[in-house]
Design a protein around this motif. Structure first.
Motif, mmCIF file in Angstrom:
data_model
loop_
_atom_site.group_PDB
_atom_site.id
_atom_site.type_symbol
_atom_site.label_atom_id
_atom_site.label_comp_id
_atom_site.label_asym_id
_atom_site.label_seq_id
_atom_site.Cartn_x
_atom_site.Cartn_y
_atom_site.Cartn_z
ATOM 1 N N LEU A 199 2.857 11.089 0.706
ATOM 2 C CA LEU A 199 2.130 12.024 1.565
ATOM 3 C C LEU A 199 2.347 11.768 3.057
ATOM 4 N N GLY A 200 2.992 10.657 3.369
ATOM 5 C CA GLY A 200 3.194 10.334 4.775
ATOM 6 C C GLY A 200 4.359 11.091 5.399
ATOM 7 N N ASN A 201 4.290 11.248 6.689
ATOM 8 C CA ASN A 201 5.362 11.859 7.457
ATOM 9 C C ASN A 201 5.867 10.878 8.496
ATOM 10 N N SER A 257 -0.136 7.096 9.547
ATOM 11 C CA SER A 257 -1.004 6.001 9.125
ATOM 12 C C SER A 257 -1.791 6.437 7.891
ATOM 13 N N LEU A 258 -2.337 5.464 7.187
ATOM 14 C CA LEU A 258 -3.187 5.782 6.038
ATOM 15 C C LEU A 258 -4.397 6.605 6.489
ATOM 16 N N GLU A 259 -4.891 6.339 7.687
ATOM 17 C CA GLU A 259 -6.048 7.070 8.196
ATOM 18 C C GLU A 259 -5.743 8.561 8.340
ATOM 19 N N GLU A 260 -4.547 8.885 8.825
ATOM 20 C CA GLU A 260 -4.159 10.293 8.973
ATOM 21 C C GLU A 260 -4.076 10.979 7.617
ATOM 22 N N ILE A 261 -3.511 10.274 6.629
ATOM 23 C CA ILE A 261 -3.408 10.830 5.272
ATOM 24 C C ILE A 261 -4.801 11.007 4.672
ATOM 25 N N TYR A 262 -5.656 10.009 4.867
ATOM 26 C CA TYR A 262 -7.028 10.050 4.352
ATOM 27 C C TYR A 262 -7.784 11.266 4.891
ATOM 28 N N VAL A 263 -7.712 11.485 6.193
ATOM 29 C CA VAL A 263 -8.414 12.611 6.809
ATOM 30 C C VAL A 263 -7.917 13.937 6.226
ATOM 31 N N LYS A 264 -6.606 14.060 6.036
ATOM 32 C CA LYS A 264 -6.058 15.304 5.483
ATOM 33 C C LYS A 264 -6.514 15.522 4.035
ATOM 34 N N LEU A 265 -6.589 14.437 3.264
ATOM 35 C CA LEU A 265 -7.047 14.555 1.874
ATOM 36 C C LEU A 265 -8.499 14.985 1.816
ATOM 37 N N ILE A 281 -10.211 2.264 8.013
ATOM 38 C CA ILE A 281 -9.085 2.585 7.135
ATOM 39 C C ILE A 281 -7.927 1.612 7.322
ATOM 40 N N LYS A 282 -7.752 1.104 8.526
ATOM 41 C CA LYS A 282 -6.662 0.150 8.768
ATOM 42 C C LYS A 282 -6.829 -1.096 7.904
ATOM 43 N N GLU A 283 -8.068 -1.429 7.580
ATOM 44 C CA GLU A 283 -8.330 -2.571 6.711
ATOM 45 C C GLU A 283 -7.712 -2.350 5.330
ATOM 46 N N ALA A 284 -7.914 -1.169 4.778
ATOM 47 C CA ALA A 284 -7.329 -0.838 3.474
ATOM 48 C C ALA A 284 -5.805 -0.804 3.570
ATOM 49 N N GLU A 285 -5.301 -0.244 4.665
ATOM 50 C CA GLU A 285 -3.843 -0.161 4.836
ATOM 51 C C GLU A 285 -3.237 -1.556 4.943
ATOM 52 N N GLU A 286 -3.981 -2.469 5.524
ATOM 53 C CA GLU A 286 -3.470 -3.820 5.750
ATOM 54 C C GLU A 286 -3.453 -4.663 4.486
#
Length: 308
Positions: free
Chosen positions: A227-229, A295-303, A196-201
């Motif tokens: 959606l981020g905190n 991070s985008l990964e945290e948002i992704y997991v929640k979605l 996921i960090k790749e997409a965020e980057e």
């Protein structure tokens, strides 16, 4: 100036013979010249969607256009505009780098152009390896050869399926730079990744697919903001037994054996000076402050887990 649509997908459906419903009414538009990340767990439908666009898998229903060319009625033109880098390394391991890329260009009916192939190989740091057999290359170099093959016929769209798979950190960041450079030349880049960090980057926009359905498509920056905190951790010099009553409105959490507060808040909010002022009123002496964004990964997991 309004951007052209590199890909338009309308009402796409795919169900396999074993009754697995891989894609369910997919509607998606991808802009020319953007880096678009398609995220989702295993079995979500990413590979099926890419396979249909590239003409490898048959659709059941729906329409797809690649720069206004229908992928069925005008399949030759549509496919000529697409380059695909699959996750698996599929090439003749005993052939040289240059001959492999040259052969790929010829498959699309392009005239020979040693100058163009040299340009591509130089950009991917492969020119010095042009006469090497592919079997003698490292995993990262083999991945670059696959990208060179996909670019050999000068496509307008490049699909990258798990481009960083099996690649070390240094090479991964080098590939990110190369992908950005490709985008500058006008190539539309669509990548799938579990990293996921790749997409965020590197991504401009992100689409998340789960169980065959697109659950979200949005610009990366807007997604992180919406959606981020943020988490603010406040360390104090002295231990605190209870959260003062006038601080209850902030929903603070007492951690670190009573020596720290944790304050979670949306990125758009709040005025932190009000919190700092209320801390001073309670004679709480701050030792240190630390902030962390979602991070985008945290948002992704929640979605994926339907927590939003």
């Amino acid at each position: 100036m309004k951007k052209k649509k590199a890909i338009i997908i309308e009402n796409l459906e795919k169900k396999y013979d074993n009754h697995f419903h891989a894609l369910k009414n997919i509607n998606l538009e991808i802009n020319e010249g953007e880096i678009f990340a398609l995220l989702g767990p295993n079995g979500a439908g990413k590979t099926t969607m890419i396979g249909i666009i590239c003409g490898i898998i048959k659709r059941d229903s729906g329409n797809i256009k690649v720069f206004d060319y229908d992928i069925i009625k005008e399949y030759r033109k549509a496919r000529s505009l697409i380059g695909l880098v699959p996750q698996e390394l599929t090439t003749d391991s005993f052939e040289t780098v240059f001959n492999t890329v040259k052969f790929s260009r010829g498959l699309f009916g392009k005239r020979p152009s040693s100058e163009y192939l040299k340009l591509i190989l130089n950009k991917l740091s492969l020119w010095e390896k042009k006469d090497s057999q592919i079997r003698k290359l490292s995993g990262g170099m083999k991945r670059r050869v696959m990208i060179a093959k996909a670019l050999s016929h000068e496509p307008s769209i490049l699909f990258l399926d798990e481009p960083s798979a099996g690649v070390d950190v240094e090479l991964r960041e080098s590939m990110w730079r190369e992908i950005r450079e490709l985008r500058k030349t006008g190539v539309t880049i669509i990548l799938t990744t579990h990293y996921i960090k790749e997409a965020e980057e590197i991504a401009d926009r992100i689409s998340i697919i789960n169980e065959g359905k697109i659950i979200l498509t949005q610009k990366k920056d807007k997604l992180l903001k919406k959606l981020g905190n943020k988490r603010l951790t406040i360390d104090f010099k002295n231990k605190i037994n209870n959260i003062p009553r006038n601080l209850a409105k902030y929903n603070l959490k007492l951690i670190n054996n009573g020596k720290s507060f944790v304050f979670d808040y949306k990125l758009e909010k709040p005025d932190l000076s009000l919190l700092m002022n209320d801390l001073r009123i309670n004679n709480l002496i701050i030792k240190d402050l630390d902030t962390k964004k979602s991070s985008l990964e945290e948002i992704y997991v929640k979605l994926i887990e339907n927590e939003f």
